[in-house]
Design a protein around this motif. Sequence first.
Motif, PDB file in Angstrom:
ATOM      1  N   GLY A 126       0.815  -1.210   0.000  1.00  0.00           N
ATOM      2  CA  GLY A 126       0.000   0.000   0.000  1.00  0.00           C
ATOM      3  C   GLY A 126       0.848   1.259   0.000  1.00  0.00           C
ATOM      4  O   GLY A 126       1.878   1.348   0.683  1.00  0.00           O
ATOM      5  N   ALA A 127       0.400   2.274  -0.759  1.00  0.00           N
ATOM      6  CA  ALA A 127       1.190   3.491  -0.934  1.00  0.00           C
ATOM      7  C   ALA A 127       1.306   4.315   0.345  1.00  0.00           C
ATOM      8  O   ALA A 127       2.316   4.979   0.574  1.00  0.00           O
ATOM      9  CB  ALA A 127       0.573   4.348  -2.033  1.00  0.00           C
ATOM     10  N   GLY A 128       0.252   4.296   1.168  1.00  0.00           N
ATOM     11  CA  GLY A 128       0.324   5.032   2.424  1.00  0.00           C
ATOM     12  C   GLY A 128       1.395   4.497   3.338  1.00  0.00           C
ATOM     13  O   GLY A 128       1.986   5.241   4.129  1.00  0.00           O
ATOM     14  N   LEU A 129       1.666   3.205   3.252  1.00  0.00           N
ATOM     15  CA  LEU A 129       2.741   2.588   4.024  1.00  0.00           C
ATOM     16  C   LEU A 129       4.087   2.783   3.343  1.00  0.00           C
ATOM     17  O   LEU A 129       5.082   3.109   3.984  1.00  0.00           O
ATOM     18  CB  LEU A 129       2.470   1.097   4.207  1.00  0.00           C
ATOM     19  CG  LEU A 129       1.204   0.730   4.986  1.00  0.00           C
ATOM     20  CD1 LEU A 129       1.002  -0.778   5.007  1.00  0.00           C
ATOM     21  CD2 LEU A 129       1.258   1.286   6.395  1.00  0.00           C
ATOM     22  N   ALA A 130       4.113   2.599   2.020  1.00  0.00           N
ATOM     23  CA  ALA A 130       5.375   2.696   1.291  1.00  0.00           C
ATOM     24  C   ALA A 130       5.982   4.088   1.381  1.00  0.00           C
ATOM     25  O   ALA A 130       7.208   4.235   1.345  1.00  0.00           O
ATOM     26  CB  ALA A 130       5.171   2.318  -0.174  1.00  0.00           C
ATOM     27  N   SER A 131       5.135   5.109   1.509  1.00  0.00           N
ATOM     28  CA  SER A 131       5.643   6.482   1.542  1.00  0.00           C
ATOM     29  C   SER A 131       5.768   7.045   2.953  1.00  0.00           C
ATOM     30  O   SER A 131       6.164   8.200   3.124  1.00  0.00           O
ATOM     31  CB  SER A 131       4.736   7.397   0.715  1.00  0.00           C
ATOM     32  OG  SER A 131       3.428   7.436   1.260  1.00  0.00           O
ATOM     33  N   SER A 132       5.459   6.242   3.981  1.00  0.00           N
ATOM     34  CA  SER A 132       5.503   6.712   5.368  1.00  0.00           C
ATOM     35  C   SER A 132       6.664   6.073   6.121  1.00  0.00           C
ATOM     36  O   SER A 132       6.719   4.848   6.258  1.00  0.00           O
ATOM     37  CB  SER A 132       4.188   6.381   6.084  1.00  0.00           C
ATOM     38  OG  SER A 132       4.308   6.592   7.475  1.00  0.00           O
TER      39      SER A 132
END
Length: 264
Positions: free
Chosen positions: A187-193
């Motif tokens: 998930g992008a919210g995880l990958a970018s956090s």
Amino acid sequence: MFADFRDATAPAGDDWTIPQNWSHYTVEDHRVWDLLFARQQARLAGRAVRAFEEGLDVLRLSHSGIPDFDELNARLFARTGWTVVAVPGLVPDEVFFRHLSRRQFPAGNFIRSAKQLDYLEEPDVFHDVFGHVPMLTNPRVADVLEMLGHRGLEALDKGQLHRLSRLYWYTVEFGLAREDGALKIYGAGLASSFGEAGFALEDEAVARHRFDLARVLRTRYRSEAFQLCYFVIDSFDSLLDALESADLDALYATLDGLPELDAG
């Protein structure tokens, strides 16, 4: 603070797209991208699915500076038929899902400041491009996103966007996958956090449920803090199969008679 060329009040038509204006990014803007990229790539080592790492390579995102969407799209379109379109920030739901249904991913054309490395309320070019776009080089994920675009438009017509948004949230933004016996991020919210990338995989108090479509549609989420639960898919094939075979109208009707589930 946002760059001077960002103009959220004047989208260029009903689709809200605007020029990326790559030449207007400052030296500081590019420096922030490079700092975020290096930090997050190190953070994700061993934590992200192979498709994400492969996407970074295919798109050559390790090159210094904010990507030029024209160059990025030439590689992305050749791979899965998707393109990235610049928008001024968050766009209306109907506009967002219409873009997805056309295999277009809306990405903010601005980047956070150096003082906002760890949190930004509105998704910027780093979240959108680093977090989302590598996964769009995977044919199955590309098909999932297009299908979610069509399903989102249908949900809007039926007054069920609150449920469909949960599906998007717990997969595209905060999804986990089991790969080679280990939990991995897609998930992008995880990958970018930086913070939540570790939290989602390692915090012992977090609930990690096997993906179940009905449960996902019933489960609220948190937009202002780390999630209290995550859903784990077995593969992108299984996720696509679940979406293709689901009778969402029947599910919506059933779930409307059941209590909501709190996040976590």
